[in-house]
Design an enzyme around this catalytic site. Structure first.
Site, PDB file in Angstrom:
ATOM      1  N   ASP A  42       2.349  -8.796   9.617  1.00 39.57           N
ATOM      2  CA  ASP A  42       0.893  -8.948   9.468  1.00 39.57           C
ATOM      3  C   ASP A  42       0.579 -10.441   9.467  1.00 39.57           C
ATOM      4  O   ASP A  42       0.167 -11.004   8.444  1.00 39.57           O
ATOM      5  CB  ASP A  42       0.424  -8.278   8.179  1.00 39.57           C
ATOM      6  CG  ASP A  42       0.815  -6.810   8.132  1.00 39.57           C
ATOM      7  OD1 ASP A  42       0.540  -6.097   9.107  1.00 39.57           O
ATOM      8  OD2 ASP A  42       1.418  -6.383   7.131  1.00 39.57           O
ATOM      9  N   HIS A  91       9.250  -3.578   3.498  1.00 41.35           N
ATOM     10  CA  HIS A  91       8.868  -3.795   2.087  1.00 41.35           C
ATOM     11  C   HIS A  91      10.103  -4.092   1.232  1.00 41.35           C
ATOM     12  O   HIS A  91      10.079  -4.954   0.361  1.00 41.35           O
ATOM     13  CB  HIS A  91       8.191  -2.548   1.513  1.00 41.35           C
ATOM     14  CG  HIS A  91       6.919  -2.156   2.206  1.00 41.35           C
ATOM     15  ND1 HIS A  91       6.829  -1.049   3.016  1.00 41.35           N
ATOM     16  CD2 HIS A  91       5.686  -2.701   2.187  1.00 41.35           C
ATOM     17  CE1 HIS A  91       5.596  -0.932   3.477  1.00 41.35           C
ATOM     18  NE2 HIS A  91       4.881  -1.932   2.993  1.00 41.35           N
ATOM     19  N   HIS A 121       8.907   1.023   3.605  1.00 42.13           N
ATOM     20  CA  HIS A 121       9.995   1.036   4.590  1.00 42.13           C
ATOM     21  C   HIS A 121      10.862  -0.198   4.351  1.00 42.13           C
ATOM     22  O   HIS A 121      10.617  -0.980   3.423  1.00 42.13           O
ATOM     23  CB  HIS A 121       9.422   1.097   6.008  1.00 42.13           C
ATOM     24  CG  HIS A 121       8.361   0.067   6.292  1.00 42.13           C
ATOM     25  ND1 HIS A 121       8.624  -1.283   6.336  1.00 42.13           N
ATOM     26  CD2 HIS A 121       7.027   0.202   6.511  1.00 42.13           C
ATOM     27  CE1 HIS A 121       7.519  -1.934   6.607  1.00 42.13           C
ATOM     28  NE2 HIS A 121       6.525  -1.067   6.697  1.00 42.13           N
ATOM     29  N   GLU A 122      11.847  -0.363   5.199  1.00 48.53           N
ATOM     30  CA  GLU A 122      12.802  -1.460   5.064  1.00 48.53           C
ATOM     31  C   GLU A 122      12.107  -2.825   4.986  1.00 48.53           C
ATOM     32  O   GLU A 122      12.609  -3.734   4.319  1.00 48.53           O
ATOM     33  CB  GLU A 122      13.733  -1.415   6.278  1.00 48.53           C
ATOM     34  CG  GLU A 122      15.207  -1.503   6.058  1.00 48.53           C
ATOM     35  CD  GLU A 122      15.733  -1.591   4.655  1.00 48.53           C
ATOM     36  OE1 GLU A 122      15.808  -0.538   3.975  1.00 48.53           O
ATOM     37  OE2 GLU A 122      16.107  -2.695   4.218  1.00 48.53           O
ATOM     38  N   ARG A 151       2.469   2.904   9.555  1.00 49.58           N
ATOM     39  CA  ARG A 151       1.697   3.710  10.508  1.00 49.58           C
ATOM     40  C   ARG A 151       2.560   4.280  11.635  1.00 49.58           C
ATOM     41  O   ARG A 151       2.072   5.101  12.413  1.00 49.58           O
ATOM     42  CB  ARG A 151       0.535   2.897  11.081  1.00 49.58           C
ATOM     43  CG  ARG A 151      -0.548   2.607  10.037  1.00 49.58           C
ATOM     44  CD  ARG A 151      -1.775   1.961  10.650  1.00 49.58           C
ATOM     45  NE  ARG A 151      -2.914   1.980   9.743  1.00 49.58           N
ATOM     46  CZ  ARG A 151      -3.277   0.954   8.976  1.00 49.58           C
ATOM     47  NH1 ARG A 151      -2.594  -0.162   8.966  1.00 49.58           N
ATOM     48  NH2 ARG A 151      -4.333   1.061   8.178  1.00 49.58           N
ATOM     49  N   MET A 156       0.849  -1.194   0.000  1.00 49.39           N
ATOM     50  CA  MET A 156       0.000   0.000   0.000  1.00 49.39           C
ATOM     51  C   MET A 156       0.890   1.250   0.000  1.00 49.39           C
ATOM     52  O   MET A 156       0.440   2.337   0.384  1.00 49.39           O
ATOM     53  CB  MET A 156      -0.936   0.002   1.209  1.00 49.39           C
ATOM     54  CG  MET A 156      -1.871  -1.212   1.211  1.00 49.39           C
ATOM     55  SD  MET A 156      -3.409  -0.935   2.103  1.00 49.39           S
ATOM     56  CE  MET A 156      -2.816  -0.491   3.705  1.00 49.39           C
TER      57      MET A 156
HETATM   58  O1  PAF Z   1      -0.083  -5.629   3.688  1.00 51.36           O
HETATM   59  C1  PAF Z   1      -0.514  -4.748   2.904  1.00 51.36           C
HETATM   60  O2  PAF Z   1       0.152  -3.760   2.598  1.00 51.36           O
HETATM   61  C2  PAF Z   1      -1.891  -4.886   2.304  1.00 51.36           C
HETATM   62  O3  PAF Z   1      -2.769  -5.454   3.213  1.00 51.36           O
HETATM   63  C3  PAF Z   1      -1.896  -5.660   0.961  1.00 51.36           C
HETATM   64  C4  PAF Z   1      -1.421  -7.097   1.151  1.00 51.36           C
HETATM   65  C5  PAF Z   1      -1.008  -4.953  -0.030  1.00 51.36           C
HETATM   66  C6  PAF Z   1      -3.318  -5.720   0.410  1.00 51.36           C
HETATM   67  O4  PAF Z   1      -3.834  -4.449   0.205  1.00 51.36           O
END
Ligand code: PAF
Length: 281
Positions: A150, A37, A34-35, A187, A30
């Site tokens: 997550d 990702h 950050h690191e 966040r 989304m």
């Molecule tokens: O983890 C996330 O950033 C979101 O939930 C995702 C997997 C991209 C789905 O919108």
């Protein structure tokens, strides 16, 4: 790095790569990268010929009172980070493209979507499952990458892939943390400096639970009570703190070899989640 906004073009690109037997790694995001990702992108680069990343702030996974409007969207910076990380395609669909007029489908992830975060965010995991299914069909990846931060989302997505027979591998990579242990999250920027200090208690408490179990304690209900007592003074609300089975996320009443400790807390108005996975100790 090529930018694609149209799902059909992305599918065409993916089909052309497949014809040339090239593998595609996919990192859905989304944005507000950050690191965490970037660690997913690096893994995707190592394990595939090509990498697609998507940036889409998915309205379907936000509740009416949640932070959809104020969710950070530093798009230029994100583009630059993805380009530097060696992403081949960045997919930037609009909400209208993803959810055209009259779109009303939703994938119900089942009971696992209604516990823990699902209790406090009704509809959230249906929103995630639906958008991820669409993104998979658009990006046509061989492997898709998600962060263990997550954890419940990872369980939902694994179930989705199994349940709907997606021909791809889900890769879960470890949570990336700040130096003081706070799990990286888009966040975290909502936290003021006092809140940022207090937020450290979340990972510290999870690590404390892990240390207790590693040191041989097996009384997990008592450990859980003690953990909550430690965490409570630092945060503004504990939405849940659970020691659960890592496959189905059911709360555990007694010790088992594989467990996951999960929590969601409010620090100020910011909702933070974190977990630690325990296996084979
Ligand atoms: O983890 C996330 O950033 C979101 O939930 C995702 C997997 C991209 C789905 O919108």
């Amino acid at each position: 790095m090529k930018e694609i906004r149209n799902p059909e073009l992305l599918q065409k690109w993916a089909a052309a790569q497949k014809r040339r037997s090239r593998t595609i790694g996919f990192v859905p995001t989304m944005g507000a990268l950050h690191e965490g990702h970037l660690s997913l992108v690096r893994a995707a680069k190592k394990e595939n010929d090509l990498v697609t990343a998507s940036i889409f702030v998915n309205p379907a996974q936000f509740g009416p009172k949640e932070d959809l409007k104020k969710y950070p969207r530093p798009i230029q910076r994100d583009r630059e980070l993805l380009r530097k990380a060696g992403v081949d395609i960045v997919f930037l669909p609009s909400a209208k493209t993803m959810y055209p007029e009259g779109f009303s489908l939703s994938i119900d992830p089942g009971p696992v979507g209604r516990i823990l975060c699902g209790k406090f965010r009704p509809g959230h995991f249906a929103g995630v499952a639906t958008v991820v299914a669409k993104l998979f069909n658009m990006a046509q990846p061989d492997k898709a990458y998600f962060g263990a931060k997550d954890y419940q989302q990872c369980v939902v997505i694994k179930n989705l892939v199994r349940g709907l027979d997606f021909d791809l591998q889900v890769k879960i990579l470890p949570t990336i943390r700040e130096k003081d242990g706070l799990a990286m999250s888009s966040r975290n920027i909502y936290l003021d400096s006092g809140e940022r200090q207090r937020a450290r208690a979340i990972s510290q408490t999870l690590f404390w639970v892990r240390s207790q179990i590693l040191s041989g304690r097996r009384d997990i209900l008592k450990i859980k009570r003690q953990a909550i007592a430690r965490l409570k003074p630092a945060v503004d609300r504990i939405q849940y703190f659970e020691i659960a089975d890592p496959e189905n996320l059911k709360s555990l009443g007694r010790y088992q070899l594989r467990m996951v400790v999960l929590t969601a807390c409010l620090v100020g108005k910011t909702r933070l989640i974190d977990n630690v996975i325990m296996s084979g100790h």
